[in-house]
Design a protein around this motif. Structure first.
Motif, short mmCIF file in Angstrom:
data_model
loop_
_atom_site.label_atom_id
_atom_site.label_comp_id
_atom_site.label_asym_id
_atom_site.label_seq_id
_atom_site.Cartn_x
_atom_site.Cartn_y
_atom_site.Cartn_z
N LYS A 59 10.26 4.47 -3.80
CA LYS A 59 10.53 4.59 -4.62
C LYS A 59 11.50 3.94 -5.50
O LYS A 59 11.32 2.98 -6.48
CB LYS A 59 10.78 6.14 -5.71
N GLU A 60 12.77 4.31 -4.49
CA GLU A 60 14.19 3.13 -4.99
C GLU A 60 13.99 1.64 -4.93
O GLU A 60 14.63 0.68 -5.79
CB GLU A 60 14.99 3.53 -4.40
N LEU A 61 13.05 1.57 -3.89
CA LEU A 61 13.14 -0.18 -3.32
C LEU A 61 12.31 -0.54 -4.12
O LEU A 61 12.23 -1.40 -4.41
CB LEU A 61 12.08 -0.22 -1.52
N ARG A 62 10.64 -0.44 -4.71
CA ARG A 62 10.21 -0.11 -5.56
C ARG A 62 10.64 -0.81 -7.67
O ARG A 62 9.91 -1.92 -8.03
CB ARG A 62 8.72 0.41 -6.12
N GLN A 63 11.62 0.19 -7.74
CA GLN A 63 12.39 0.14 -8.05
C GLN A 63 13.65 -1.14 -8.72
O GLN A 63 13.23 -2.13 -9.31
CB GLN A 63 13.18 1.21 -8.89
N THR A 84 0.77 -0.91 0.34
CA THR A 84 0.55 -0.22 0.41
C THR A 84 0.56 1.52 0.00
O THR A 84 0.27 2.49 0.15
CB THR A 84 -0.77 -0.17 1.56
N ALA A 85 1.87 0.99 0.00
CA ALA A 85 3.04 2.15 -0.11
C ALA A 85 3.49 3.11 -1.36
O ALA A 85 2.66 2.05 -2.46
CB ALA A 85 4.29 1.47 0.31
N GLN A 86 3.26 4.32 -1.66
CA GLN A 86 3.41 4.97 -2.24
C GLN A 86 4.81 5.36 -2.58
O GLN A 86 5.34 5.11 -1.98
CB GLN A 86 2.11 6.87 -1.94
N GLU A 87 4.71 5.51 -4.51
CA GLU A 87 6.19 6.11 -4.55
C GLU A 87 6.74 7.08 -3.41
O GLU A 87 7.75 7.51 -3.79
CB GLU A 87 5.80 6.43 -6.17
N THR A 88 5.94 7.97 -3.09
CA THR A 88 6.15 9.39 -2.94
C THR A 88 7.01 8.75 -1.21
O THR A 88 7.33 9.80 -0.64
CB THR A 88 5.95 10.43 -2.77
N ASP A 89 6.39 7.68 -0.68
CA ASP A 89 7.20 8.08 0.74
C ASP A 89 8.40 7.14 1.42
O ASP A 89 8.98 6.86 0.31
CB ASP A 89 5.89 6.45 1.09
N GLN A 90 8.22 7.36 2.71
CA GLN A 90 9.73 7.44 2.67
C GLN A 90 9.69 5.80 4.23
O GLN A 90 8.77 6.21 4.85
CB GLN A 90 10.51 8.26 3.62
#
Length: 152
Positions: free
Chosen positions: A118-122, A62-68
């Motif tokens: 975002k880096e984790l998703r990539q 559920t995490a968004q790309e802008t989350d940290q």
């Protein structure tokens, strides 16, 4: 008569000391490293290093790309809790480092290390069918500590 009172006082003191040492010997978190993982400001995981690995799974679907992700690791042997030469890495099943984030030594009370989702998703996209783990290392913990598995 006075000798009996001294012996009774000595026995009472010995009993109290024994009970005190016994009570403190059963505390599980005294002297253990611990860490907390937040998604932005929401607590996701709080662990001490002796807890089972099966409990250490971050669900970031559920995490968004802008989350940290904000990770705070507390060393039990250091006064302010923060290690030196701190880093986090994302590793694959074989222990290969896919990405490493290096952090400055903490100087204030905020000991958090920040990793963009975002880096984790990539990285998750390029290594889709692998189990990925988040590992913390510091000068005080050179072999590293696996904090959690990462799932999207």
């Amino acid at each position: 008569m006075k000798k009996m009172k001294f012996n009774q006082a000595f026995m009472m003191l010995f009993t109290l000391l024994t009970l005190g040492f016994t009570a403190f010997s059963f505390t599980t978190k005294f002297g253990l490293d611990s860490y907390s993982i937040y998604l932005n400001d929401k607590l996701l995981l709080k662990q001490t290093v002796n807890q089972p690995l099966s409990l250490r799974v971050l669900q970031l679907n559920t995490a968004q790309e802008t989350d940290q992700l904000r990770i705070q690791y507390n060393h039990c042997t250091i006064k302010n809790g923060a290690g030196t030469s701190r880093s986090l890495s994302l590793q694959d099943e074989q222990g290969n480092i896919l990405k490493k984030w290096v952090f400055a030594d903490a100087t204030g009370e905020d000991l958090k290390m920040i990793v963009p989702v975002k880096e984790l998703r990539q990285l998750e996209r390029t290594h889709a069918n692998q189990a990925l783990s988040l590992v913390y290392t510091a000068r005080e913990l050179p072999k590293g500590e696996m904090l959690s598995m990462v799932r999207f």
